[in-house]
Scaffold this motif. Structure first.
Motif, short mmCIF file in Angstrom:
data_model
loop_
_atom_site.label_atom_id
_atom_site.label_comp_id
_atom_site.label_asym_id
_atom_site.label_seq_id
_atom_site.Cartn_x
_atom_site.Cartn_y
_atom_site.Cartn_z
N VAL A 5 0.84 -1.22 -0.14
CA VAL A 5 0.09 0.01 0.08
C VAL A 5 0.90 1.20 -0.11
O VAL A 5 1.49 1.45 1.05
N GLU A 6 0.61 1.90 -1.06
CA GLU A 6 1.49 3.17 -1.20
C GLU A 6 0.72 4.42 -0.56
O GLU A 6 -0.56 4.33 -0.73
N SER A 7 1.63 5.43 -0.05
CA SER A 7 0.79 6.62 0.17
C SER A 7 1.81 7.85 0.12
O SER A 7 3.03 7.37 0.06
N GLY A 8 1.37 9.10 0.49
CA GLY A 8 2.48 10.17 0.60
C GLY A 8 2.53 11.10 -0.81
O GLY A 8 2.95 12.11 -0.83
N GLY A 9 1.65 10.63 -1.75
CA GLY A 9 1.75 11.33 -3.15
C GLY A 9 0.87 12.75 -2.82
O GLY A 9 0.28 12.93 -1.73
N GLY A 10 1.04 13.64 -3.87
CA GLY A 10 0.13 14.83 -3.68
C GLY A 10 0.84 15.70 -4.63
O GLY A 10 1.42 15.54 -5.72
N LEU A 11 0.24 16.90 -4.68
CA LEU A 11 0.59 18.19 -5.40
C LEU A 11 1.54 19.10 -4.50
O LEU A 11 1.49 19.30 -3.50
N VAL A 12 2.85 19.15 -5.40
CA VAL A 12 3.86 19.96 -4.81
C VAL A 12 4.47 20.82 -5.84
O VAL A 12 4.12 20.71 -7.17
N GLN A 13 4.82 22.00 -5.29
CA GLN A 13 5.53 23.03 -6.40
C GLN A 13 6.90 22.55 -6.72
O GLN A 13 7.71 22.10 -5.95
N ASP A 90 8.87 15.08 -12.94
CA ASP A 90 8.58 13.64 -12.03
C ASP A 90 7.18 13.43 -11.92
O ASP A 90 6.83 12.63 -10.91
N THR A 91 6.20 14.41 -12.48
CA THR A 91 4.67 13.91 -12.22
C THR A 91 4.41 12.73 -12.94
O THR A 91 4.76 12.42 -14.24
N ALA A 92 3.76 12.01 -12.06
CA ALA A 92 3.61 10.53 -12.47
C ALA A 92 2.74 9.68 -11.39
O ALA A 92 2.74 10.39 -10.48
N VAL A 93 2.32 8.52 -11.90
CA VAL A 93 1.75 7.60 -10.70
C VAL A 93 2.84 6.90 -10.24
O VAL A 93 3.47 6.18 -11.03
N TYR A 94 3.12 6.83 -8.98
CA TYR A 94 4.43 6.07 -8.54
C TYR A 94 3.68 4.88 -7.80
O TYR A 94 3.00 4.65 -7.22
N TYR A 95 4.45 3.81 -8.21
CA TYR A 95 4.25 2.30 -7.56
C TYR A 95 5.62 1.72 -6.96
O TYR A 95 6.73 1.87 -7.55
N CYS A 96 5.07 0.91 -5.93
CA CYS A 96 6.04 -0.03 -5.46
C CYS A 96 5.76 -1.49 -5.64
O CYS A 96 4.65 -1.86 -6.10
N ALA A 97 6.77 -2.15 -6.09
CA ALA A 97 6.72 -3.56 -6.42
C ALA A 97 7.74 -4.43 -5.86
O ALA A 97 8.87 -3.82 -5.75
N THR A 98 7.39 -5.74 -5.67
CA THR A 98 8.47 -6.67 -5.33
C THR A 98 7.76 -8.13 -5.56
O THR A 98 6.70 -8.35 -5.77
N PRO A 99 8.80 -8.94 -6.00
CA PRO A 99 10.12 -8.68 -6.15
C PRO A 99 10.55 -8.02 -7.42
O PRO A 99 9.50 -7.94 -8.37
N VAL A 100 11.70 -7.44 -7.53
CA VAL A 100 12.19 -6.69 -8.87
C VAL A 100 13.45 -7.48 -8.96
O VAL A 100 14.27 -7.87 -7.94
N TRP A 115 2.26 -5.59 -6.74
CA TRP A 115 2.27 -4.24 -6.94
C TRP A 115 1.12 -3.60 -5.94
O TRP A 115 0.13 -4.10 -5.63
N GLY A 116 1.64 -2.08 -5.69
CA GLY A 116 0.59 -1.46 -4.86
C GLY A 116 -0.36 -0.91 -5.89
O GLY A 116 -0.26 -0.91 -7.13
N GLN A 117 -1.14 0.09 -5.46
CA GLN A 117 -2.33 0.43 -6.22
C GLN A 117 -1.91 1.81 -6.89
O GLN A 117 -2.70 2.56 -7.67
N GLY A 118 -0.72 2.28 -6.48
CA GLY A 118 -0.10 3.64 -7.00
C GLY A 118 -0.42 4.85 -6.26
O GLY A 118 -1.72 5.13 -5.50
N THR A 119 0.23 5.91 -6.17
CA THR A 119 0.21 6.92 -5.71
C THR A 119 0.25 8.36 -6.50
O THR A 119 1.56 8.13 -7.27
N GLN A 120 -0.61 9.17 -6.81
CA GLN A 120 -0.28 10.26 -7.83
C GLN A 120 0.67 11.20 -6.98
O GLN A 120 0.43 11.86 -5.99
N VAL A 121 1.72 11.69 -7.81
CA VAL A 121 2.80 12.73 -7.73
C VAL A 121 2.43 13.94 -8.82
O VAL A 121 2.43 13.52 -9.96
N THR A 122 2.20 15.00 -8.44
CA THR A 122 1.88 16.27 -9.54
C THR A 122 2.77 17.21 -8.82
O THR A 122 2.77 17.64 -7.72
N VAL A 123 3.67 17.50 -9.66
CA VAL A 123 4.75 18.74 -9.54
C VAL A 123 4.34 19.87 -10.45
O VAL A 123 4.52 20.01 -11.79
N SER A 124 3.69 20.74 -9.82
CA SER A 124 3.32 22.11 -10.89
C SER A 124 2.95 23.27 -10.00
O SER A 124 2.97 23.11 -8.60
#
Length: 125
Positions: A5-13, A90-100, A115-124
């Motif tokens: 389970v991913e977390s921590g994404g968001g909108l950042v300048q 860097d704007t993208a959906v970020y996923y963690c995965a294992t094994p890799v 794979w996790g469900q993904g977390t959106q990171v938006t840099v704008s």
């Protein structure tokens, strides 16, 4: 049941920071290589960073080297991706995965990974 389970994404300048978390359950994360991937709209998914089993090898894509830091907290069974000096690209959906497949040359998907469900990171601005 194995779950990431991913977390921590968001909108950042631009120039800002975010820390992504990937909490694992159902298995002991330390035994496995784990990676962070991202996928931007219209682009292929790419391996951003990974840790091999027991953290012997750490890999960063050239595009994030010096700005991103991957780490693992075995007590919390969680992997983090600290992202500093963020850029619009860097704007993208970020996923963690294992094994890799984590080598000094790349971070690659393997068949039947989790794979996790993904977390959106938006840099704008």
């Amino acid at each position: 049941q194995v779950q990431l389970v991913e977390s921590g994404g968001g909108l950042v300048q631009p120039g800002g920071s975010l820390r992504l978390s990937c909490a694992a359950s159902g298995f002991t994360l330390d035994y496995y290589a784990i990676g962070w991937f991202r996928q931007a709209p219209g682009k292929e998914r790419e391996g951003v960073s990974c840790l091999s089993s027991r953290d012997v090898i750490t890999y960063y894509a050239d595009s994030v080297k010096g700005r991103f830091t991957i780490s693992r907290d075995n007590a919390k069974n969680t992997v983090y991706l600290q992202m500093n000096s963020l850029k619009p690209e860097d704007t993208a959906v970020y996923y963690c995965a294992t094994p890799v497949d984590c080598s000094g040359y790349g971070c690659y998907e393997v068949g039947l990974g989790y794979w996790g469900q993904g977390t959106q990171v938006t840099v704008s601005s």
